[in-house]
Design an enzyme around this catalytic site. Structure first.
Site, PDB file in Angstrom:
ATOM      1  N   ASP A  74     -10.511   7.421   5.438  1.00  0.00           N
ATOM      2  CA  ASP A  74      -9.593   6.456   6.037  1.00  0.00           C
ATOM      3  C   ASP A  74      -8.230   7.082   6.351  1.00  0.00           C
ATOM      4  OD1 ASP A  74      -8.894   3.502   6.414  1.00  0.00           O
ATOM      5  OD2 ASP A  74      -7.382   4.058   4.932  1.00  0.00           O
ATOM      6  N   GLU A  87     -11.335   9.124  10.181  1.00  0.00           N
ATOM      7  CA  GLU A  87     -10.667   8.110  10.987  1.00  0.00           C
ATOM      8  C   GLU A  87      -9.272   8.605  11.334  1.00  0.00           C
ATOM      9  OE1 GLU A  87      -8.792   3.643  11.110  1.00  0.00           O
ATOM     10  OE2 GLU A  87      -8.492   4.955   9.410  1.00  0.00           O
ATOM     11  N   GLN A 141       0.835  -1.210   0.000  1.00  0.00           N
ATOM     12  CA  GLN A 141       0.000   0.000   0.000  1.00  0.00           C
ATOM     13  C   GLN A 141       0.870   1.262   0.000  1.00  0.00           C
ATOM     14  OE1 GLN A 141      -1.969  -1.730   3.488  1.00  0.00           O
ATOM     15  NE2 GLN A 141      -3.889  -0.905   2.702  1.00  0.00           N
ATOM     16  N   ASP A 145       2.143   4.949  -0.104  1.00  0.00           N
ATOM     17  CA  ASP A 145       1.480   6.222   0.210  1.00  0.00           C
ATOM     18  C   ASP A 145       1.515   7.164  -0.994  1.00  0.00           C
ATOM     19  OD1 ASP A 145       1.338   5.315   2.873  1.00  0.00           O
ATOM     20  OD2 ASP A 145       1.619   7.371   3.631  1.00  0.00           O
TER      21      ASP A 145
HETATM   22  C1  GLC Z   1      -7.755   1.981   8.331  1.00  0.00           C
HETATM   23  C2  GLC Z   1      -8.708   0.832   8.130  1.00  0.00           C
HETATM   24  C3  GLC Z   1      -7.946  -0.460   8.134  1.00  0.00           C
HETATM   25  C4  GLC Z   1      -6.898  -0.430   7.048  1.00  0.00           C
HETATM   26  C5  GLC Z   1      -6.010   0.794   7.179  1.00  0.00           C
HETATM   27  C6  GLC Z   1      -5.181   1.009   5.954  1.00  0.00           C
HETATM   28  O1  GLC Z   1      -7.177   1.956   9.581  1.00  0.00           O
HETATM   29  O2  GLC Z   1      -9.701   0.871   9.118  1.00  0.00           O
HETATM   30  O3  GLC Z   1      -8.796  -1.555   7.977  1.00  0.00           O
HETATM   31  O4  GLC Z   1      -6.120  -1.589   7.126  1.00  0.00           O
HETATM   32  O5  GLC Z   1      -6.767   1.976   7.340  1.00  0.00           O
HETATM   33  O6  GLC Z   1      -5.993   1.431   4.887  1.00  0.00           O
END
Ligand code: GLC
Length: 554
Positions: A204, A246, A172, A174
């Site tokens: 997120d 979040e 993933q 950035d």
């Molecule tokens: C957030 C999501 C989680 C994910 C992370 C990376 O914390 O809730 O499930 O793995 O972001 O995107």
């Protein structure tokens, strides 16, 4: 009120977090999908849900269950099509249900076309879409989030001999928000989905958008500036929609995510409409185990006031591990000991278990935890399956053990899918206590004494009393640390929620002299006898083990 007319709808809404893969399968392939949700909307409506949050639904290699997005403009083939998505949104709206989706700004999948291009060469036009470096020594003060699997936030890429930056899995990378093209492009992504009529986003991993040397690369001013820009787009083009952030941070670091002016609570927020209150969550679990309300009271005292057009979102569980990032090291060890005695239950800095198993499948404790949640300041969010007390499977990979198929019926396949159960994306919970044969929606809907019906009642009473969404809060002195007494007040109404966190009878002695002459009314209908009139002398209430009630004082 119609969907269009109440811009502050989120302040007193009930949210429901729904994992598409796990909810209901319409085409018999063993995986939940968008069309599968439609026949279940009436169920959510019956529970009293106002807004559904859909976990990521985009094409993805699923290395992080969809939080690794390979294409922002499409739907994962397992889940259906963009047309299916529009249909779901329309069907939800027709029932007065709102829909928000996940917006993953911070990173993409390494399978995203941008990253495939970016890693090809140093002069590729997409190179600057991501964060590259000759060394892995930059930003050393930045913590690693997926501690169990990632040794570093940098991963070396052989093709060009440079490292790329990632706050989560190495798969993933950035995005580079210092690149204005990235910043602009992600706004286009947002508009693309907003134009389909959704009601906003759960954004997120927002603290990590920018990197700056000499900082921990979280909550940077540049990040807030960008998020304010995102908010301005919603305000201008999509009034009545929301951003729910979040940010797993301490209360004083969370406050800036609402925007406005921290020194002037009268000033409206101009960043997130809502943010999850991460720190209060583990303290609810600690309080329940120790029979001591102090930590909940303390963290709420440490929580700054937020603008009046903002709202907290409070939760007991979600699709991730129960995070212990926002507690002291000592409390983390304690909570692990108390709630994750088996090492397999632990993951990163948290616990991969569901609500019911965490609370020993003890009905009184599950209700009590929900009652605390429903009376805290904020809008509560229910994690799919927790309304019926579903179990977990700690032996599944990563956080998948809390993402098993929704248990609708006791039939083979649990009413989740017509496919052969051994072909489901994940095994059904099938044990004696939590198996679908016993724990399922059909059984609970048919039983007026079920957890589902108790929560449905709690939701209804909460919604009938908007002071629980909008009012001020004040934890009253009770003379007894086992009692949590939260007074929610507005000009028109006052409700006192009393919780006995212990397994013994307890007495609360309260100063209710402001309400002298009134007779408390038991809103949930749980008290066997009615309470006496309030006077100016200390008011004493006895509370049975793990009991709770909501008293209307005004
Ligand atoms: C957030 C999501 C989680 C994910 C992370 C990376 O914390 O809730 O499930 O793995 O972001 O995107």
């Amino acid at each position: 009120m119609s969907l269009a007319t109440d811009p502050l709808w989120y302040k007193n809404a009930i949210f429901y977090e729904l994992h598409i893969r796990a909810f209901a399968d319409s085409n018999g392939d063993g995986k939940g999908d968008l069309l599968g949700i439609i026949p279940k909307l009436d169920y959510l409506k019956e529970l009293g849900v106002d807004c559904i949050w859909l976990l990521p639904m985009f094409p993805s290699p699923l290395k992080d269950d969809g939080y690794d997005i390979a294409d922002y403009y499409n739907i994962h083939p397992d889940y259906g099509t963009v047309e299916d998505f529009k249909k779901l949104v329309d069907e939800a709206h027709a029932r007065g249900l709102r829909v928000i989706t996940d917006l993953v700004l911070n990173h993409t999948s390494d399978q995203h076309a941008w990253f495939i291009e970016s890693r090809k060469s140093k002069d590729n036009p997409y190179r600057d879409y991501y964060v590259w470096s000759d060394t892995d020594q930059k930003y050393q003060e930045t913590r690693i989030i997926f501690l169990d699997t990632e040794p570093s936030n940098w991963t070396y890429d052989e093709t060009t001999g440079q490292y790329y930056w990632h706050r989560f899995y190495a798969s993933q990378p950035d995005l580079n928000y210092d690149n204005p093209v990235v910043a602009d492009t992600m706004i286009e992504v947002l508009k693309y989905w907003m134009d389909m009529g959704i009601d906003g986003f759960r954004a997120d991993a927002v603290p990590y958008l920018f990197e700056r040397e000499g900082t921990n690369c979280e909550n940077l001013p540049e990040t807030h500036a960008y998020l304010k820009r995102v908010r301005a787009v919603l305000d201008a083009d999509y009034p009545g929609t929301i951003l729910l952030g979040e940010a797993n941070q301490w209360p004083w670091d969370l406050r800036p995510y609402f925007g406005g002016n921290p020194d002037d609570p009268e000033m409206p927020g101009d960043e997130f409409h809502m943010a999850f209150h991460f720190p209060v969550m583990p303290r609810i679990y600690k309080a329940l185990k120790l029979g001591d309300a102090s930590d909940i009271i303390q963290i709420m005292a440490d929580t700054p006031a937020i603008p009046s057009n903002s709202q907290w979102c409070v939760f007991l569980r979600n699709h991730d591990e129960l995070t212990l990032e926002m507690v002291t090291e000592e409390d983390r060890q304690l909570l692990w000991q108390l709630y994750a005695p088996d090492p397999r239950m632990r993951l990163n800095l948290g616990i991969r278990r569901r609500l019911a198993p965490l609370l020993d499948n003890n009905r009184a404790k599950i209700e009590l935890a929900n009652s605390i949640l429903f009376t805290l300041p904020g809008a509560p969010i229910i994690y799919y399956g927790d309304e019926i007390g579903m179990g977990d499977n700690i032996w599944l990979f990563d956080r998948n053990g809390v993402r098993t198929p929704m248990q609708w019926t006791s039939e083979p396949g649990a009413g989740f899918s017509a496919a052969a159960p051994e072909t489901f994306y994940a095994p059904l919970i099938d044990d004696e206590t939590y198996g679908y044969q016993k724990i399922n929606v059909a059984a609970q809907m048919a039983d007026p004494a079920s957890l589902f019906h108790t929560l449905k009642h709690m939701v209804a009473v909460r919604k009938a009393n908007p002071v629980l969404g909008e009012g001020s809060y004040q934890f009253l002195r009770t003379g007894n640390k086992a009692i949590l007494a939260n007074l929610r007040q507005s000009d028109q109404a006052a409700i006192l929620a009393i919780h006995n966190l212990s397994g013994q009878n307890q007495t609360a002695v309260l100063d209710l002299s402001d309400f002298a002459g009134r007779i408390p009314r038991d809103l949930l209908g749980r008290l066997a006898t009615s309470l006496p009139e309030i006077s100016t002398v200390p008011y004493s209430v006895s509370v049975k083990p793990l009991d709770y009630f909501w008293l209307k004082l005004k």
